[in-house]
Design an enzyme around this catalytic site. Structure first.
Site, short mmCIF file in Angstrom:
data_model
loop_
_atom_site.label_atom_id
_atom_site.label_comp_id
_atom_site.label_asym_id
_atom_site.label_seq_id
_atom_site.Cartn_x
_atom_site.Cartn_y
_atom_site.Cartn_z
N LYS A 122 0.83 -1.21 0.00
CA LYS A 122 0.00 0.00 0.00
C LYS A 122 0.86 1.25 0.00
O LYS A 122 0.59 2.22 -0.73
CB LYS A 122 -0.90 0.00 1.24
CG LYS A 122 -1.61 1.33 1.50
CD LYS A 122 -2.38 1.30 2.81
CE LYS A 122 -1.52 1.51 4.03
NZ LYS A 122 -1.28 2.93 4.36
N ASN A 123 1.93 1.25 0.79
CA ASN A 123 2.74 2.45 0.94
C ASN A 123 3.66 2.70 -0.26
O ASN A 123 4.30 3.75 -0.33
CB ASN A 123 3.56 2.39 2.23
CG ASN A 123 2.70 2.56 3.46
OD1 ASN A 123 1.59 3.10 3.39
ND2 ASN A 123 3.18 2.09 4.60
N CYS A 141 -4.32 7.56 10.53
CA CYS A 141 -4.21 7.02 11.89
C CYS A 141 -3.68 8.07 12.86
O CYS A 141 -2.76 8.82 12.55
CB CYS A 141 -3.26 5.81 11.90
SG CYS A 141 -3.90 4.36 11.05
N ARG A 160 2.83 13.75 12.16
CA ARG A 160 3.55 13.51 10.92
C ARG A 160 3.48 14.82 10.13
O ARG A 160 2.70 14.95 9.20
CB ARG A 160 2.93 12.34 10.15
CG ARG A 160 3.19 11.01 10.84
CD ARG A 160 2.78 9.83 10.01
NE ARG A 160 1.40 9.46 10.26
CZ ARG A 160 0.87 8.32 9.84
NH1 ARG A 160 1.59 7.46 9.16
NH2 ARG A 160 -0.39 8.04 10.09
N PRO A 161 4.27 15.82 10.56
CA PRO A 161 4.07 17.18 10.06
C PRO A 161 4.35 17.29 8.57
O PRO A 161 5.25 16.65 8.03
CB PRO A 161 5.07 18.00 10.88
CG PRO A 161 6.12 17.02 11.31
CD PRO A 161 5.39 15.74 11.52
N ILE A 162 3.56 18.17 7.94
CA ILE A 162 3.70 18.41 6.51
C ILE A 162 4.63 19.59 6.26
O ILE A 162 4.89 19.96 5.11
CB ILE A 162 2.31 18.65 5.89
CG1 ILE A 162 2.34 18.44 4.37
CG2 ILE A 162 1.78 20.02 6.27
CD1 ILE A 162 0.97 18.48 3.72
N ASP A 163 5.19 20.17 7.34
CA ASP A 163 6.02 21.36 7.17
C ASP A 163 7.26 21.09 6.33
O ASP A 163 7.78 22.00 5.66
CB ASP A 163 6.41 21.95 8.54
CG ASP A 163 7.21 20.98 9.39
OD1 ASP A 163 6.81 19.81 9.46
OD2 ASP A 163 8.22 21.40 9.97
N ASP A 204 6.28 0.40 11.85
CA ASP A 204 5.03 -0.26 11.46
C ASP A 204 4.97 -1.72 11.91
O ASP A 204 3.94 -2.38 11.75
CB ASP A 204 4.82 -0.19 9.94
CG ASP A 204 4.22 1.14 9.51
OD1 ASP A 204 3.92 1.97 10.38
OD2 ASP A 204 4.07 1.35 8.29
N ILE A 208 10.01 6.79 16.35
CA ILE A 208 9.48 7.45 15.16
C ILE A 208 8.24 8.28 15.49
O ILE A 208 8.17 9.47 15.19
CB ILE A 208 9.16 6.43 14.05
CG1 ILE A 208 10.38 5.54 13.78
CG2 ILE A 208 8.71 7.14 12.78
CD1 ILE A 208 11.62 6.28 13.33
N ARG A 221 -7.81 -0.62 5.78
CA ARG A 221 -7.03 0.43 5.12
C ARG A 221 -5.74 -0.13 4.53
O ARG A 221 -5.24 0.41 3.54
CB ARG A 221 -6.68 1.56 6.11
CG ARG A 221 -7.83 2.49 6.46
CD ARG A 221 -7.33 3.69 7.26
NE ARG A 221 -6.19 4.29 6.60
CZ ARG A 221 -4.99 4.47 7.19
NH1 ARG A 221 -4.80 4.11 8.44
NH2 ARG A 221 -4.00 5.03 6.52
#
Length: 426
Positions: free
Chosen positions: A22-23, A120, A125-128, A308, A330, A400
């Site tokens: 999936k990833n 989740c 999990r910043p998008i910066d 994971d 993480i 998912r």
């Protein structure tokens, strides 16, 4: 709302097949935005996140066909016209991977409007890092009403050093750089197999990329990409989950259609626990080596022990003799499965980013709640060895990222069934 009902006690015996990752599939689907030609992806898993990505691309004007019958794991994507370059909140609210369309959208169209990602609730999990990189490449980005809006005439190559290792950030900027003017140099990149898989597709589409799979990636921008056909990597986390399933049940399980090289950290740790592992070219056999022994883990970026797999390994640790220390480096909020495992009889204490598991403890059936994708998998694993019948609620998290998990496990001897509405009309 779907539930799993699991009766423990059966060793898993036989062969179980791993689906596509999936990833890897999600960024590869996003990469189709970069060309007006058709992109064909094979070995696509049939999971909820893939369907969400299909809806997302279709809402932008793309033609997306998910295969059926013999071609059920293939998708054809043509983004000839992107009439509405917006990642709408109502579509992406359940999926973190929505941020992956930001880079390719602005590279292809010069404009993108993307809802802040969901998924989740396992920590920040910043998008910066995406934003900082795209701004360095010449994009103007504003944020309002829960959306990021990016604009540019054309992206320009840049030298970017990631403040921290980020898989989606690496993937997003890698895609953006393929159509940027000039050369981009990225340092402190993620080395995960999913990044390498995406780069392989981009190269097949005509991109010029060097160093994918290492911490330094160099991209020479081109003016146009073309269509391609690409096969998605096997899912290393699904494969790892099955390896733990074979080990925790004391079974004899052949995990087929996987890539053993992607699982070295987990394999080494299972061997420390006393599990017998035989590695083939595209399969791994896992067998009981007697009583399990405790072995500490500390999650790290690839090629370290994957975050994971932390929850699944913790389920295994409850059945190992001795004390196991699990350190999560993480995500700061990835111990939500601990409370549910303790309700089943585990002895786990948490302090900050460290969980201490004291085993071996007999597990008992209970009604438990799935909080996220990998936590759900850990509860299934625990239920496979628990005394009695365990009921797992909110298994939509499982859907998912795991393709027909209950059917695959049932095929190797697990007593597991689904109750409630059926995803995908199984």
């Amino acid at each position: 709302m779907d539930k799993f009902v699991v009766r423990g006690g059966n060793p898993l015996l036989g062969t179980i097949k791993v689906s596509g990752a999936k990833n890897s599939a999600l960024p590869c689907m996003a990469a189709a935005i970069l060309t007006e030609d058709e992109v064909i992806l094979e070995n696509i898993p049939q999971v909820r996140d893939i369907e969400t990505e299909r809806k997302l691309l279709a809402s932008m004007g793309a033609e997306v066909e998910l295969g059926y019958g013999r071609a059920q794991h293939r998708t054809h994507i043509r983004c000839a016209v992107l009439s509405d370059p917006v990642a709408k909140y109502e579509i992406v609210k359940t999926m973190r991977a929505s941020s992956l369309v930001l880079g390719p959208l602005i590279a292809r169209t010069g404009v993108a409007r993307v809802a802040m990602p969901g998924g989740c609730a396992i920590g920040g999990r910043p998008i910066d890092l995406h934003i900082k990189g795209l701004e360095a490449m010449g994009a103007t980005i504003t944020q309002e009403h829960g959306y990021l809006e990016a604009r540019t005439d054309r992206l320009k190559g840049a030298h970017i050093v990631f403040d921290k290792i980020t898989v989606t950030g690496t993937e997003d900027l890698l895609m953006a750089a393929t159509l940027a003017e000039g050369e981009s140099l990225f340092e402190n990149c993620a080395c995960e197999p999913e990044v390498t898989d995406l780069a392989a597709l981009l190269v097949a589409m005509g991109a010029k990329i060097e160093g994918a799979g290492t911490s330094t990636i160099r991209v020479h921008g081109v003016t146009k990409l073309h269509g391609a056909r690409h096969r998605i990597n096997p899912d290393r986390i699904e494969a790892g989950t099955f390896l733990v399933a074979g080990a925790i049940t004391g079974g004899d399980l052949n995990v087929d259609c996987c890539e053993p090289a992607h699982l070295s950290a987990l394999i080494n740790k299972l061997e420390q626990c006393g599990v017998r592992i035989d590695v083939g070219t595209d399969h791994i056999r896992v067998r009981s080596g007697g009583d399990l022994k405790a072995a500490d883990i500390s999650t790290e970026e690839y090629p370290g022990f994957p975050t994971d797999m932390q929850a699944q390994y913790m389920a295994l640790a409850t059945q190992a003799e001795g004390t196991t220390v699990v350190t999560e480096n993480i995500f700061e909020n990835r111990f939500m499965h601990v409370q549910e495992l303790n309700r089943m009889g585990a002895n786990i204490t948490v302090q900050g980013r460290t969980a201490t598991v004291r085993g071996k403890t007999p597990l008992q059936s209970a009604a438990v709640m799935c909080s996220d994708l990998r936590a759900s998998a850990s509860l299934v694993l625990a239920a496979l060895v628990a005394d009695g019948e365990t009921i797992l609620d909110r298994v939509y998290h499982m859907d998912r990222g795991y393709e027909r998990l209950e059917e695959k496990l049932r095929g190797v001897g697990a007593q597991i069934r689904r109750m409630g509405d059926v995803f995908g009309k199984r």
